[in-house]
Design a protein around this motif. Structure first.
Motif, short mmCIF file in Angstrom:
data_model
loop_
_atom_site.label_atom_id
_atom_site.label_comp_id
_atom_site.label_asym_id
_atom_site.label_seq_id
_atom_site.Cartn_x
_atom_site.Cartn_y
_atom_site.Cartn_z
N UNK A 90 -0.13 21.19 5.93
CA UNK A 90 -1.41 20.81 5.72
C UNK A 90 -1.61 19.28 6.19
N UNK A 91 -2.97 19.23 6.72
CA UNK A 91 -3.42 17.94 7.15
C UNK A 91 -4.43 17.07 6.30
N UNK A 92 -3.98 15.87 5.96
CA UNK A 92 -5.03 15.27 5.00
C UNK A 92 -4.81 13.65 5.43
N UNK A 93 -5.81 13.14 4.87
CA UNK A 93 -5.93 11.70 4.82
C UNK A 93 -5.51 11.18 3.58
N UNK A 94 -4.24 10.61 3.58
CA UNK A 94 -3.57 9.97 2.49
C UNK A 94 -4.35 9.06 1.55
N UNK A 95 -4.42 9.12 0.19
CA UNK A 95 -4.80 8.22 -0.58
C UNK A 95 -3.98 6.87 -0.88
N UNK A 116 -15.84 -1.79 -4.30
CA UNK A 116 -16.34 -0.49 -3.54
C UNK A 116 -15.52 0.26 -3.03
N UNK A 117 -14.27 -0.08 -2.83
CA UNK A 117 -13.27 1.17 -2.36
C UNK A 117 -12.57 1.72 -3.53
N UNK A 118 -12.63 1.24 -4.78
CA UNK A 118 -11.71 1.60 -6.03
C UNK A 118 -12.25 2.82 -6.47
N UNK A 119 -11.05 3.61 -6.90
CA UNK A 119 -11.32 4.78 -7.88
C UNK A 119 -10.88 4.38 -9.17
N UNK A 120 -9.83 3.55 -9.20
CA UNK A 120 -9.38 2.99 -10.47
C UNK A 120 -8.62 1.76 -10.33
N UNK A 121 -8.75 0.75 -11.32
CA UNK A 121 -8.13 -0.37 -11.04
C UNK A 121 -7.60 -1.07 -12.39
N UNK A 122 -6.51 -1.59 -12.62
CA UNK A 122 -6.11 -2.22 -13.55
C UNK A 122 -5.45 -3.70 -13.06
N UNK A 129 0.71 -1.22 0.04
CA UNK A 129 0.07 -0.01 0.07
C UNK A 129 0.94 1.19 -0.10
N UNK A 130 0.74 2.34 -1.15
CA UNK A 130 1.35 3.16 -1.19
C UNK A 130 0.82 4.52 -0.85
N UNK A 131 1.16 5.39 0.10
CA UNK A 131 0.28 6.57 0.65
C UNK A 131 0.72 7.61 0.04
N UNK A 132 -0.23 8.42 -0.50
CA UNK A 132 0.07 9.52 -1.37
C UNK A 132 -0.58 10.89 -0.94
N UNK A 133 -0.45 11.83 -1.51
CA UNK A 133 -1.05 13.09 -1.27
C UNK A 133 -2.24 13.23 -2.46
N UNK A 134 -3.61 13.31 -1.62
CA UNK A 134 -4.80 13.37 -2.92
C UNK A 134 -4.27 14.31 -3.68
N UNK A 158 -3.63 9.88 -9.19
CA UNK A 158 -3.50 9.12 -10.41
C UNK A 158 -2.26 9.11 -11.10
N UNK A 159 -1.52 9.93 -10.69
CA UNK A 159 -0.15 9.93 -11.31
C UNK A 159 0.96 8.80 -10.67
N UNK A 160 0.64 8.50 -9.31
CA UNK A 160 1.13 7.45 -8.70
C UNK A 160 0.67 6.22 -9.18
N UNK A 161 -0.80 6.31 -9.54
CA UNK A 161 -1.29 4.94 -10.02
C UNK A 161 -0.49 4.57 -11.33
#
Ligand code: ATP
Length: 446
Positions: free
Chosen positions: A298-303, A248-254, A203-208, A212-215
């Protein structure tokens, strides 16, 4: 040279049993459906598959490893959506009584029994795939725990522990290898789909906003990894999940697919899981799983970008891809057809076999000395003295041993041995005191 690749799984299943790669579980009791045991060569081979993945992940400075427990707090599976949603639609054929997954038996919008072709089937019932057990001496509702159906949740619930203890800055990843369990409705195809299997997930945690770039980056990174596994590139492809197939959790998948003998099938899933999992665990646990970015304040929940591959499934793909039958000119080995497991050297369960030409004690002693030396230098070195040298070459070919070292009578005089190359079947005469350097070089440039 004429080469024939694997066209049916049965041939591989038989080789795996004969040569100690994979046995049916509990075979003496008639076996247990879809459960398999890795034999001596298989266990070593599978360990190497894991090691290859582990190194590809954790030797980077931005990824760390984890080994979480299989049993987790039951709330984990509530939060993740598995208690309510991890199910497959189960259908029974009214004619032949076969039970199967509705979604895998749809032809032109109709459900057709994969066994007898009947359309007379029951309404689908949702069947939860999680195995349940009880913790402690009382088997009641309150003691239910689950065998994890994926390793990913162990990573999400440890996000904060890992980030703080390792002082990791986003983007960073957590990699894990471990057993998962799914009460699959239709397991099968050897080790392709089993109820107990091992996963290798990262699992790779990134800034929202950068997700998609990391994907895309991870798609490329994983493709490049498979190229290093020695799998023929034309047997690999990407398959995108359409909107209806997305979890249900996915925004994009390959999916990375491999062409197994039974057709193209998923090897690995690469998913953009958004902030779904961390948000759910924040909600259910009441603990903050946010990240504070010092630079931007900034505070955020990672993608999360996830790469998830089954170890057993990758092992199966490597086995399928390695198998070949070759018609060879006589003069090397025994007979004119040979079976070769053409493993990339990093996966070969035996890297080098040392073979005394005959069972004469001076040859045995020298061969054993060379074997022990190579073994001490960290090579998987085998010793085999039974049967003709040709038969022994064929045996080593069949388990994918890259190099065979033959000790003959001349070796006692000239202090040299003959080294035979698995694929090219060429032979070199090498000084015994140079053997380690030679083996090292050949394996690195196989
Ligand atoms: P499928 O659609 O084939 O059931 P999935 O999409 O649910 O698989 P994931 O949850 O993404 O699979 O799991 C990641 C990887 O774990 C898969 O790509 C596969 O390699 C492996 N895997 C999943 N289920 C099994 C199983 N029952 N047996 C062996 N490997 C499995």
């Amino acid at each position: 040279m004429q080469v024939k690749y694997l066209t049916d799984l049965a041939t591989l299943v038989s080789l795996c049993k004969r040569r100690g790669f994979v046995f049916q579980s509990s075979e003496i009791y008639g076996g247990l459906n879809s459960c398999w045991d890795y034999g001596p060569l298989g266990a070593n081979f599978k360990l190497k598959v894991k090691l290859s993945w582990w190194k590809a992940m954790t030797r980077r400075t931005d990824i760390v490893g984890l080994d979480a427990a299989i049993l987790m707090h039951p709330m984990v599976w509530k939060a993740s959506g598995h208690v309510d949603g991890f199910s497959d639609p189960l259908v029974d054929c009214k004619s032949c009584k076969t039970r199967f997954r509705q979604d895998t038996a749809m032809v032109d919008g109709k459900v057709i029994c994969p066994n007898c072709g009947s359309k007379d089937v029951t309404e689908p019932r949702n069947f939860n795939l999680m195995f349940q057990t009880h913790m402690g001496p009382v088997a009641d509702e309150g003691s239910i725990v689950y065998l994890r159906p994926e390793t990913a949740q162990g990573i999400f619930v440890n996000f904060d522990n890992v980030q703080v203890s390792m002082r990791k800055k986003i983007p960073f990843g957590i990699a894990q290898i471990g057993k998962s369990f799914r009460n699959e409705i239709t397991p099968g195809n050897f080790t392709f789909r089993t109820r107990e299997f091992e996963q290798m997930e990262m699992q790779y945690f990134v800034k929202p906003g950068t997700d998609m770039e990391w994907f895309e980056t991870w798609k490329k990174t994983r493709w490049d990894y498979y190229k290093t596994c020695g799998i023929r590139e034309e047997k690999l492809r990407f398959k995108e999940h359409g909107p209806k197939e997305l979890a249900h959790y996915a925004k994009a998948a390959f999916d990375v697919q491999y062409e197994f003998p039974m057709g193209w099938n998923e090897l690995e899933g690469i998913h953009n899981r958004s902030d779904f999992d961390l948000s759910q665990h924040m909600k259910f646990s009441g603990k903050k799983l946010e990240y504070f970015d010092e630079a931007s304040k900034e505070k955020f929940i990672p993608y999360v970008i996830e790469t998830a591959v089954g170890c057993d499934r990758l092992a199966l793909a490597i086995l399928c891809d390695a198998y070949r039958e070759e018609v060879v000119a006589s003069g090397d080995g025994d007979g004119d057809t040979r079976v070769v497991m053409g493993f990339a050297p990093q996966f070969a369960p035996v890297q080098v076999a040392v073979l005394p030409l005959s069972k004469k004690p001076p040859l045995q002693e020298l061969a054993m000395k060379i074997r022990d030396h190579l073994s001490q230098k960290d090579y998987d070195a085998d010793y085999d003295e039974s049967a003709s040298i040709g038969k022994r070459y064929r045996r080593q070919d069949e388990i994918g041993t890259p190099l065979c070292v033959t000790v003959d009578f001349e070796s006692l005089e000239d202090k040299k041995v003959t080294v035979r190359h698995r694929d090219k079947m060429t032979q070199d005469r090498v000084a015994i005191d140079q053997i380690e350097t030679y083996v090292k070089d050949k394996l690195a440039n196989f």
